[in-house]
Design a protein around this motif. Structure first.
Motif, PDB file in Angstrom:
ATOM      1  N   ARG A 157       0.813  -1.231   0.000  1.00 56.35           N
ATOM      2  CA  ARG A 157       0.000   0.000   0.000  1.00 56.35           C
ATOM      3  C   ARG A 157       0.836   1.266   0.000  1.00 56.35           C
ATOM      4  NH1 ARG A 157      -5.160  -0.666   3.999  1.00 56.35           N
ATOM      5  NH2 ARG A 157      -6.135  -2.353   2.842  1.00 56.35           N
ATOM      6  N   ASP A 158       2.024   1.193   0.609  1.00 63.31           N
ATOM      7  CA  ASP A 158       2.861   2.391   0.662  1.00 63.31           C
ATOM      8  C   ASP A 158       3.622   2.635  -0.643  1.00 63.31           C
ATOM      9  OD1 ASP A 158       4.938   0.542   0.658  1.00 63.31           O
ATOM     10  OD2 ASP A 158       5.761   1.170   2.599  1.00 63.31           O
TER      11      ASP A 158
ATOM     12  N   GLY B 282      11.079 -15.082   5.121  1.00 59.09           N
ATOM     13  CA  GLY B 282      11.297 -13.847   5.868  1.00 59.09           C
ATOM     14  C   GLY B 282      11.414 -12.609   5.002  1.00 59.09           C
ATOM     15  N   ILE B 283      11.495 -12.776   3.690  1.00 59.57           N
ATOM     16  CA  ILE B 283      11.584 -11.648   2.759  1.00 59.57           C
ATOM     17  C   ILE B 283      10.321 -11.656   1.903  1.00 59.57           C
ATOM     18  CG2 ILE B 283      12.887 -10.609   0.873  1.00 59.57           C
ATOM     19  CD1 ILE B 283      15.325 -12.249   1.930  1.00 59.57           C
TER      20      ILE B 283
ATOM     21  N   ILE C 280       2.379 -11.557   3.028  1.00 60.84           N
ATOM     22  CA  ILE C 280       1.017 -11.356   3.523  1.00 60.84           C
ATOM     23  C   ILE C 280       0.961 -10.847   4.954  1.00 60.84           C
ATOM     24  CG2 ILE C 280       0.015 -12.990   1.896  1.00 60.84           C
ATOM     25  CD1 ILE C 280      -0.261 -14.962   4.216  1.00 60.84           C
ATOM     26  N   THR C 281       2.047 -11.020   5.697  1.00 59.50           N
ATOM     27  CA  THR C 281       2.059 -10.543   7.083  1.00 59.50           C
ATOM     28  C   THR C 281       2.836  -9.247   7.252  1.00 59.50           C
ATOM     29  OG1 THR C 281       3.983 -11.922   7.611  1.00 59.50           O
ATOM     30  CG2 THR C 281       1.788 -12.864   8.038  1.00 59.50           C
ATOM     31  N   ASP C 282       3.386  -8.711   6.185  1.00 57.79           N
ATOM     32  CA  ASP C 282       4.174  -7.485   6.255  1.00 57.79           C
ATOM     33  C   ASP C 282       3.303  -6.299   6.689  1.00 57.79           C
ATOM     34  OD1 ASP C 282       5.520  -4.944   5.066  1.00 57.79           O
ATOM     35  OD2 ASP C 282       7.051  -6.510   4.850  1.00 57.79           O
ATOM     36  N   ALA C 283       3.824  -5.463   7.558  1.00 54.47           N
ATOM     37  CA  ALA C 283       3.084  -4.318   8.101  1.00 54.47           C
ATOM     38  C   ALA C 283       2.720  -3.284   7.039  1.00 54.47           C
ATOM     39  CB  ALA C 283       3.899  -3.654   9.211  1.00 54.47           C
TER      40      ALA C 283
ATOM     41  N   LEU D 191      -6.957  -8.759   3.968  1.00 52.33           N
ATOM     42  CA  LEU D 191      -6.816 -10.203   3.888  1.00 52.33           C
ATOM     43  C   LEU D 191      -7.747 -10.842   4.906  1.00 52.33           C
ATOM     44  CD1 LEU D 191      -2.956 -10.570   3.563  1.00 52.33           C
ATOM     45  CD2 LEU D 191      -4.669 -10.626   1.765  1.00 52.33           C
ATOM     46  N   PRO D 192      -8.326 -11.976   4.578  1.00 57.92           N
ATOM     47  CA  PRO D 192      -9.225 -12.628   5.530  1.00 57.92           C
ATOM     48  C   PRO D 192      -8.464 -13.159   6.744  1.00 57.92           C
ATOM     49  CG  PRO D 192      -8.923 -13.989   3.578  1.00 57.92           C
ATOM     50  CD  PRO D 192      -8.228 -12.694   3.312  1.00 57.92           C
TER      51      PRO D 192
END
Length: 111
Positions: A7-8, A26-27, A51-54, A64-65
């Motif tokens: 998004r950024d 991890g990347i 998918i877990t990146d801030a 994401l669900p």
């Protein structure tokens, strides 16, 4: 989903082959199913780090669900093909009903 940026606006790394994709633990990274042009109809495959990146991989207006979302969905709809597209899955496409016009397409997985 077919996003290539968070998004950024920062890029998510595209990985073109399976062994490299597996090494990106991890990347944040993404690839396409069978590492070809299938992304045009099936979207991309993203690793856990992406998918877990801030920075958020979901486009504005989407998210994401969560596990709770899936629990709600599967509590309302049986996991028997009720959501499956009748046309995009490999044969035999057993149980595909698309009962709710959800048209879930086959997107693939990597193991």
């Amino acid at each position: 989903m077919k996003v290539t940026k968070f998004r950024d606006g920062s890029d998510i790394q595209y990985i073109a082959n399976f062994s490299d994709f597996l090494s990106y633990k991890g990347i944040p990274a993404y690839t396409s199913y069978e590492f070809g042009e299938s992304w045009q109809t099936r979207g991309y495959l993203y690793n856990y780090a992406a998918i877990t990146d801030a920075r958020n991989i979901a486009p504005v207006g989407y998210r994401l669900p969560t596990k709770s979302d899936y629990d709600t969905l599967f509590g309302e709809v049986s996991v028997d093909g009720s959501l499956k597209s009748k046309s995009t899955w490999d044969s035999p496409n057993i149980g595909a009903e698309n009962k709710f016009n959800y048209d879930a397409v086959a997107s693939g997985f990597l193991s």
